[in-house]
Design a protein around this motif. Structure first.
Motif: not given
Length: 138
Positions: A29-36
């Motif tokens: 989820h850090v790689i995808a970004g917040s809320g993604k």
């Protein structure tokens, strides 16, 4: 040669292992970004059939954040002569999903075919990019 600049095999392997562990602990989820939703948690889909039913169902796939449409397939490349229940039903559904009231404005007929499906996917994913462009649907 100066011995202080040399690294022995144990130090090298220890450093390499520490770097590898650091990289692998980063949560997706850090790689995808917040809320993604990270790409590793998405289902990739190829939409086979871009006629009236295929285009009608594609909107739900595109709007589902757990699904990523990466390809479309249809034996028909492009057509404006599909038959449907209403003259503008599919067009209006696509406009709603895209948030674009001008989609298919000056084109007569009912849309269909793989070029239409590809344009639909790329415009949907492109609308959230700063460039408004997306090229990733085969």
């Amino acid at each position: 040669m100066d011995q202080s600049n040399k690294i022995n095999r144990r130090e090298f392997i220890g450093s390499a292992a520490a770097v590898a562990a650091t990289i692998s602990i980063v949560p997706s989820h850090v790689i995808a970004g917040s809320g993604k939703i990270p790409p590793s948690d998405q289902i990739t889909v190829a939409n086979i059939g871009c006629g009236t039913q295929g285009l009608r169902e594609m909107g739900d796939l595109l709007q589902n954040p757990r699904v990523r449409v990466v390809a479309v397939c249809d034996s028909n490349k492009f057509s404006t002569d599909y038959i449907d229940w209403s003259a503008n039903g599919i067009r209006n559904d696509i406009r709603k999903v895209l948030g674009d009231d001008s989609w298919w404005d000056n084109v007569p007929g009912i849309p269909g075919g793989r070029d239409v499906g590809q344009a639909y996917v790329e415009q949907y994913y492109g609308k959230n990019k700063s460039t408004k462009k997306y090229k990733g649907c085969a």
